[in-house]
Design a protein around this motif. Structure first.
Motif, PDB file in Angstrom:
ATOM      1  N   ARG A 188      30.877  11.961  -3.032  1.00 14.80           N
ATOM      2  CA  ARG A 188      30.906  12.363  -4.442  1.00 14.80           C
ATOM      3  C   ARG A 188      32.327  12.348  -4.987  1.00 14.80           C
TER       4      ARG A 188
ATOM      5  N   PHE B 141      33.266   8.824  -5.580  1.00 10.04           N
ATOM      6  CA  PHE B 141      32.498   8.329  -6.715  1.00 10.04           C
ATOM      7  C   PHE B 141      33.215   8.607  -8.032  1.00 10.04           C
TER       8      PHE B 141
ATOM      9  N   TYR C 283      17.657   9.087 -13.068  1.00  4.75           N
ATOM     10  CA  TYR C 283      17.985   9.998 -11.981  1.00  4.75           C
ATOM     11  C   TYR C 283      16.992  11.173 -11.987  1.00  4.75           C
TER      12      TYR C 283
ATOM     13  N   SER D  85      25.066   6.438  -1.655  1.00  2.00           N
ATOM     14  CA  SER D  85      25.887   6.911  -2.773  1.00  2.00           C
ATOM     15  C   SER D  85      24.998   7.421  -3.900  1.00  2.00           C
ATOM     16  N   GLY D  86      25.647   7.894  -4.959  1.00  2.50           N
ATOM     17  CA  GLY D  86      24.932   8.336  -6.160  1.00  2.50           C
ATOM     18  C   GLY D  86      23.982   9.473  -5.875  1.00  2.50           C
ATOM     19  N   ASP D  87      22.752   9.344  -6.389  1.00  7.12           N
ATOM     20  CA  ASP D  87      21.748  10.401  -6.230  1.00  7.12           C
ATOM     21  C   ASP D  87      20.988  10.310  -4.908  1.00  7.12           C
TER      22      ASP D  87
END
Length: 528
Positions: A97, A100, A166, A392-394
């Motif tokens: 995170r 990111f 998301y 990565s991300g959600d």
């Protein structure tokens, strides 16, 4: 058949007021595009006219009279796995995170490049020449400021609906009144559940604030830079208060894929919009899955992460497991020509696979995936237990929910280098009946929600367009501060009053006590 379809359309659109809707979904990722593509198709069926700025056209609508597509597919170069430029995302390795946030300026730069492109400039001239007035804008939640300034440049004030692919999105939800309580709502960039310990709560609050602030700053900087470049100094004020200028937020998810939380009436969870009746499998795939002895395993890391990018050691570990379990057939999304070096006879590889149709096959027993929300939703809908590998991300948040719900297991990217961990994860979902039992229950619930999701989304789109916004749904919390929302102002006043009362009682007590002591001393003096 044609007459029947025409009759259905006539019935659907009877008495319906058609609206001109601008759709802006900039992210060059097919998984992000799927919800809005499905919603676009339905809205056109309803008779509305849609103008779509996106990297992905909706299949079958290219020549439709109510569909204008502005092609910004060049944006896919920013999600390439072949370059390491500062403005390019490399999705082939895990991204924390914190890492990111360093990529937020590049992400915020994508819509800026799209709006400066020839394709958009031609569209902008077309809008001005034809004097097109939009009734509504639907924008991907992460890029609200760009859609906001577009409406102010094109038409002035136009209602905005933010749609997120998301499971949740804090910035817009907070800005329009559904202020997040991060002690019970896990950040989309964490793997926590809605029952966190004290340390997790502290980390969750900090992460949400840090990531959210960085994201907002990157987009505000990018959109103001675009305005200054296009319209000169002073035009930056067009980007003021954009995040709170959203009439309604639609979430392409529901508590089945996240967690129940308190939401205002202007934030609506509609669930997965992209799910459809799966098409018939190609004969080769159908025969392959039908012929599996004990069942089949599906291996796909989605549209961004590529199996070809996995280290050789990792591929070897998976190949070893599949080789040792020849009773299971494997369908593997492999992005290169030819077979995977060293693959066994029970593996079928293809560059592209009809994922819905594969997951819907009754012999599928496990799905190895990267944790993307749309893949998660499809697996739940068709009842396939999961092995999640978040990159990565959600994805970490989604896989955390998968584990918490007991419908799959998690493999960290670093775990892939250990054969025993891969073996333990796959054998758990294949042989432990608890996972399939829990997944069947989730599948049943999913079908209840999904059957109403698209109709609900269409209703809210038409409702906001019809009434020119949704101020009647906006709670007062949209215009308050976190300090006031948590009643800290009231608590502060009460603490001050209580402190004043305690201090007053203390002073009175001291005065009375000193008076008594004084009287006693006077009495002793008189006696002496």
């Amino acid at each position: 058949m044609i007459i029947q379809n025409l009759l259905k359309i006539m019935v659907l659109t009877a008495g319906l007021e058609a609206y001109k809707i601008l759709v802006y979904f900039p992210t060059p990722s097919f998984s992000h595009q799927r919800p809005i593509m499905a919603l676009t198709e339905r809205l056109i069926t309803r008779g509305h006219e849609l103008f779509v700025i996106s990297p992905n056209p909706v299949p079958g609508l290219n020549n439709h009279e109510n569909y204008t597509f502005v092609d910004v597919s060049f944006s896919y170069k920013y999600f390439s796995d072949d370059t390491q430029d500062d403005d390019t995302f490399n999705m082939q390795k895990p991204i924390t995170r914190w890492e990111f946030t360093l990529q937020f300026p590049a992400l915020a730069g994508i819509p800026r490049q799209q709006l400066l492109s020839d394709a958009h400039l031609r569209f902008q001239r077309f809008v001005n020449e034809e004097k097109i007035k939009f009734d509504l804008v639907i924008v991907e939640t992460f890029h609200v400021p760009f859609a906001c300034v577009m409406t102010r440049i094109y038409n002035g004030t136009v209602p905005i609906i933010a749609l997120t692919p998301y499971p949740t999105e804090s910035i817009v939800e907070d800005s329009i009144g559904s202020i997040s309580h991060m002690s019970y709502k896990p950040s989309v960039f964490n793997h926590y559940t809605n029952r966190m310990n004290l340390w997790q709560k502290m980390d969750n609050w900090f992460a949400d604030y840090y990531v959210g602030t960085a994201y907002r700053r990157a987009h505000d900087t990018s959109v103001r830079g675009y305005l200054k470049e296009m319209y000169g100094s002073g035009s930056e004020k067009l980007a003021d208060d954009c995040w709170s200028n959203v009439s309604l937020a639609l979430v392409a998810s529901n508590p089945l894929y996240y967690y129940p939380r308190l939401l205002g009436p202007n934030v609506v969870e509609v669930g997965p919009l992209h799910l459809k009746t799966p098409e018939k499998l190609p004969k080769r795939l159908q025969d392959w899955l039908d012929g599996s002895e004990k069942g089949a395993i599906y291996f796909s890391l989605g549209s961004n992460v590529k199996s070809k990018s996995l280290p050789a050691e990792v591929r070897s570990n998976f190949l070893r497991f599949f080789r040792e379990h020849p009773e299971y057939r494997v369908v593997w999304k492999w992005e290169l020509d030819g077979e995977i070096p060293g693959q066994s006879e029970n593996i079928l590889t293809q560059k592209w696979l009809p994922q819905d149709s594969v997951l819907a096959h009754p012999k599928l027993k496990a799905y190895i995936m990267q944790g993307g929300l749309q893949s998660f939703q499809e697996a739940v809908h068709y009842g396939v237990p999961l092995v999640g590998i978040p990159f990565s991300g959600d994805q970490d948040c989604n896989v955390g929910k998968i584990v918490d719900a007991g419908i799959g297991v998690k493999l960290e990217v670093q775990d892939l280098h250990a054969y025993e961990k891969i073996k333990a994860a796959l054998e758990a979902v294949l042989f432990d009946e608890r996972y399939s039992k829990n997944m069947k229950r989730h599948s049943t619930i999913s079908r209840d929600f999904t059957s109403k999701g698209m109709d609900q989304a269409v209703f809210w789109v038409e409702h906001v367009a019809k009434h020119g916004g949704a101020s009647h749904l906006r709670p007062a919390t949209a215009d308050t501060t976190m300090f006031q929302y948590f009643c800290l102002d009231i608590i502060s006043i009460l603490l001050i009053l209580i402190s004043f009362v305690i201090y007053t009682v203390y002073c009175l007590g001291r005065f009375v006590l000193s008076f008594i002591v004084f009287k006693e001393s006077q009495t002793k003096i008189k006696k002496s």
